[in-house]
Design a protein around this motif. Structure first.
Motif, PDB file in Angstrom:
ATOM      1  N   ILE A  43      40.174 -18.650  25.563  1.00 27.47           N
ATOM      2  CA  ILE A  43      40.052 -17.223  25.270  1.00 27.47           C
ATOM      3  C   ILE A  43      39.024 -17.018  24.167  1.00 27.47           C
ATOM      4  O   ILE A  43      38.172 -16.136  24.243  1.00 27.47           O
TER       5      ILE A  43
ATOM      6  N   PHE B  17      35.492 -14.874  24.131  1.00 29.62           N
ATOM      7  CA  PHE B  17      35.131 -13.933  23.078  1.00 29.62           C
ATOM      8  C   PHE B  17      33.794 -14.318  22.459  1.00 29.62           C
ATOM      9  O   PHE B  17      32.957 -13.464  22.180  1.00 29.62           O
TER      10      PHE B  17
ATOM     11  N   ILE C 146      49.543 -13.287  10.034  1.00 31.15           N
ATOM     12  CA  ILE C 146      49.896 -12.688  11.319  1.00 31.15           C
ATOM     13  C   ILE C 146      48.768 -11.800  11.832  1.00 31.15           C
ATOM     14  O   ILE C 146      48.397 -11.840  13.004  1.00 31.15           O
ATOM     15  N   TRP C 147      48.207 -10.998  10.921  1.00 33.24           N
ATOM     16  CA  TRP C 147      47.276  -9.972  11.370  1.00 33.24           C
ATOM     17  C   TRP C 147      45.830 -10.426  11.400  1.00 33.24           C
ATOM     18  O   TRP C 147      44.956  -9.660  11.789  1.00 33.24           O
TER      19      TRP C 147
ATOM     20  N   ASN D  89      44.181 -12.519  13.357  1.00 36.43           N
ATOM     21  CA  ASN D  89      43.592 -12.460  14.690  1.00 36.43           C
ATOM     22  C   ASN D  89      43.306 -11.038  15.112  1.00 36.43           C
ATOM     23  O   ASN D  89      42.224 -10.716  15.600  1.00 36.43           O
ATOM     24  N   VAL D  90      44.314 -10.170  14.921  1.00 33.53           N
ATOM     25  CA  VAL D  90      44.177  -8.777  15.342  1.00 33.53           C
ATOM     26  C   VAL D  90      42.994  -8.139  14.633  1.00 33.53           C
ATOM     27  O   VAL D  90      42.183  -7.437  15.232  1.00 33.53           O
TER      28      VAL D  90
ATOM     29  N   TYR E 145      39.701  -9.513  16.086  1.00 32.22           N
ATOM     30  CA  TYR E 145      39.444  -8.975  17.424  1.00 32.22           C
ATOM     31  C   TYR E 145      39.017  -7.517  17.338  1.00 32.22           C
ATOM     32  O   TYR E 145      38.080  -7.090  18.005  1.00 32.22           O
ATOM     33  N   THR E 146      39.744  -6.753  16.505  1.00 32.74           N
ATOM     34  CA  THR E 146      39.418  -5.329  16.418  1.00 32.74           C
ATOM     35  C   THR E 146      38.010  -5.133  15.890  1.00 32.74           C
ATOM     36  O   THR E 146      37.241  -4.309  16.417  1.00 32.74           O
TER      37      THR E 146
ATOM     38  N   ILE F 277      35.524  -7.157  16.128  1.00 28.59           N
ATOM     39  CA  ILE F 277      34.545  -7.535  17.158  1.00 28.59           C
ATOM     40  C   ILE F 277      34.420  -6.422  18.197  1.00 28.59           C
ATOM     41  O   ILE F 277      33.322  -6.089  18.654  1.00 28.59           O
ATOM     42  N   LEU F 278      35.577  -5.826  18.551  1.00 25.10           N
ATOM     43  CA  LEU F 278      35.536  -4.717  19.512  1.00 25.10           C
ATOM     44  C   LEU F 278      34.664  -3.578  18.994  1.00 25.10           C
ATOM     45  O   LEU F 278      33.845  -3.022  19.728  1.00 25.10           O
TER      46      LEU F 278
END
Lengths: 292, 351
Positions: free
Chosen positions: A224, A228, A262-263, A265-266, A269-270, A272-273
């Motif tokens: 994954i 990305f 925890i956050w 990765n989120v 990803y956000t 990068i989006l």
């Protein structure tokens, strides 16, 4: 400083693994026009072969790694000739689903051939050989992984950029029909790309294997992340995904350590989006020109 | 006499109208599927088998949403599983707060729909594999949230008995009520099929079809890309979320870890294998991808059934690249060929 260096080495190592996987994905994307979701599992399959050989016959890691690379080459060729080539006229989305079919076949084969127990693979250079820089522990194996991946990628870029076969790969990537008309053996190029991609995936699997055990989903995160990385760097170049791989690996490790476990990765990803919204074809990607 | 004639005429046209009416086949189809819900009582099939059929019914709705996106507008989404999870888990969270089922479902649909609209905005900029992976980002973010936010209960969230329409208690544990649940989800599936049919035949459907053929030509004809791509994405997320709500309604125990990339790929496989742009094809695809392995292959081959499902997918795509539903045309062709041959033979025999 210690933490920083530790993270740096770690990121470089995971970055190299992601880059290897991403390079395989891009190679297949460019030559076969499909997103290869089975990339991770092809690598895992061959890592299983390596682990199995080691367990059954007691070979060393170097021997089984070499054997796994050979079987990876064969796997790639078999998949291309038996499955991808007959489906040449199928639409790109259907081809992706064919790679899903390959995943299912491989997942079915794994427990049948190798049993259900998870296996382990050791590091190429045992853990006790390591050096300490500013209190951070740096294994020789980490150096080995980074150096070998860098050398391999360098060799691949040189190959693609400066040899006749590399030129054939590039023209096949840019327009398959025209290159076929110009006498480029596109079939062989595609076949070799699949074989190379399988080998790259297997190397990634062999590098990851000591950290986790050898099990069916061991490369899931790597794969994954490689997707990305490809998007972040841009699928239209070969070096873009490599850069993307290192960016993702660094961003992930550092945010997870310094901001939130925890956050992390989120968050990555956000961001990068959001970045992709402004630069939709990645850092180095160009908008494909389309004739109307 | 005259009146009788008139009645006959009236019913004649009515029955003709009924058989020609497009929703009648959907109703008949739904009736056939719904009858499966009562078979376990007679002992023909096991209760577990009904669960597989329920899964097929639920994922038919999810896959129809993706079909709208993939088949009609040519856009791909790898975040479907995340939205199915949003439907099921969101329903669980709201219902555990004490909100009634219908309002909880509505809230979930609104939230998921707005996320879908955001992705739709994204799809205006990005295309092909980039869009696919952008939706994969969304899927992964959602997955992380499900597994790591405490509100979703860690491993799984229990919904328990659902009070349907405010007065009917439906629990998974009671066998009669489970049949009733199956009936409800079948009705919902038929409803979604009719909605899908209407969308496809409407202006929206034609516009989406035009965009999928040629974006530039469609734009030149005055079709707004922004409007219809947004519509497609919102509809796809709504269908997926609706499927998730059906999942929560029927199974009443929702795992948090099941909503992975694999599931999204399976949903795409259902659409591609079954038949792009076809409603019954979608059902057929779900049946091939989920039904055939779980109903038959697993019993015959055990652990290695995965190999055969994989081979099945590959073979279907190689031989029927537009979907397995097109086997119907081949069968028709064969039938007519043999019919012609047979009737010719008959004629010669007669002589």
């Amino acid at each position: 400083m210690t933490d920083f260096l530790r993270l740096l080495f770690n990121s470089l190592e995971t970055g190299s693994v992601y880059a290897l996987a991403a390079l395989g994905i891009v190679l297949i994307f460019r030559t076969s026009r499909t997103t290869n979701f089975a990339q991770g599992l092809i690598g895992t399959f061959n890592a299983y072969i390596a682990a199995f050989l080691m367990l059954r016959f007691g070979f060393g890691i170097w021997t089984v790694a070499l054997a796994a690379l050979v079987t990876a080459f064969i796997t790639g060729i078999v998949i291309d000739t038996l499955i991808i080539r007959p489906a040449a006229k199928v639409s790109p989305i259907s081809k992706q689903i064919i790679t899903l079919g390959i995943i299912m076949v491989l997942i079915g084969i794994l427990p049948w051939f190798f049993g259900v127990d998870s296996m382990t693979l050791p590091r190429f250079i045992p853990t006790e050989y390591s050096l300490t820089i500013f209190g951070a522990n740096l294994r020789y194996n980490t150096i080995f992984v980074i150096v070998l991946s860098t050398l391999l990628m360098g060799a691949m870029f040189w190959f693609i950029q400066f040899t006749k076969w590399g030129l054939a790969t590039r023209v096949t990537a840019s327009d398959e029909t025209t290159s076929k008309l110009m006498g480029v053996p596109t079939k062989t190029v595609t076949m070799v790309s699949w074989a190379t991609a399988a080998m790259l995936g297997t190397l990634a699997a062999l590098f990851v294997a000591p950290r986790v055990s050898v099990y069916a989903n061991m490369l899931l995160t790597v794969q994954i992340s490689a997707f990305f990385a490809g998007t972040l760097g841009g699928f239209s170049t070969f070096f873009g995904p490599v850069v993307g791989a290192f960016i993702i690996s660094f961003a992930r490790n550092f945010t997870q350590f310094y901001i939130s476990d925890i956050w992390g990765n989120v968050l990555v990803y956000t961001s990068i989006l959001v970045f992709l919204y402004f630069k939709p074809y990645g850092i180095f990607g160009k908008k494909p020109t389309k004739k109307v | 006499m005259k009146i009788l004639n008139q009645i006959e005429n009236f019913f004649g046209t009515l029955s003709k109208r009924l058989t020609k009416h497009p929703i009648v086949p959907f109703l008949i189809f739904g009736f056939v599927i719904a009858s499966i819900g009562f078979l376990p009582h007679t002992g023909f099939i096991r209760w577990g088998t009904m669960g597989i059929y329920a899964y097929i019914v639920i994922f038919t709705v999810v896959a129809m949403g993706l079909n709208l996106l993939l088949g009609f507008s040519g856009l791909i989404s790898l975040g479907t599983a995340g939205f199915v999870g949003a439907g099921a888990l969101g329903l669980g969270v709201f219902m555990n707060m004490g909100i009634p089922f219908e309002i909880a479902a509505l809230l979930v649909l609104i939230i998921a729909g707005s996320i879908g609209a955001l992705i739709g905005l994204f799809s205006l900029k990005v295309e092909g594999i980039y869009l696919a992976i952008a939706t994969l980002f969304v899927g992964e973010i959602l997955r992380q949230i499900y597994t790591q936010v405490e509100i979703f209960g860690g491993q799984a969230i229990r919904i328990g008995t659902v009070r349907f329409l405010g007065f009917i208690n439906l629990s998974m544990i009671n066998q009669t009520q489970r049949s009733f649940l199956f009936l409800i989800i079948t009705i919902l599936m038929v409803l979604m099929m009719i909605i899908m049919h209407n969308i496809v035949k409407s202006k929206t459907g034609r516009a989406l079809m035009a965009i999928s053929r040629s974006q530039h030509a469609a734009q030149a004809m005055g079709i707004s890309l922004l409007k219809y791509r947004l519509t497609a994405f919102i509809l796809a997320t709504l269908f997926a979320t609706f499927g998730g709500i059906m999942y929560g309604l029927y199974f009443q125990n929702v795992p948090t870890t099941a909503w992975t990339l694999d599931l999204s790929l399976f949903v795409i496989a259902m659409v591609v294998v079954g038949g792009l742009k076809s409603i019954y094809g979608t059902f057929l695809g779900v049946f091939i991808i989920h039904g055939v392995p779980n109903l038959w292959l697993k019993n015959v081959f055990g652990d290695i059934s995965y190999i055969f499902s994989g081979i099945l997918i590959i073979l279907v795509i190689i031989f029927y690249p537009y979907g397995f539903i097109y086997i119907w045309y081949d069968l028709k062709k064969i039938y007519f060929k043999y019919k012609a041959r047979w009737s010719k033979k008959k004629v010669t025999d007669h002589e």
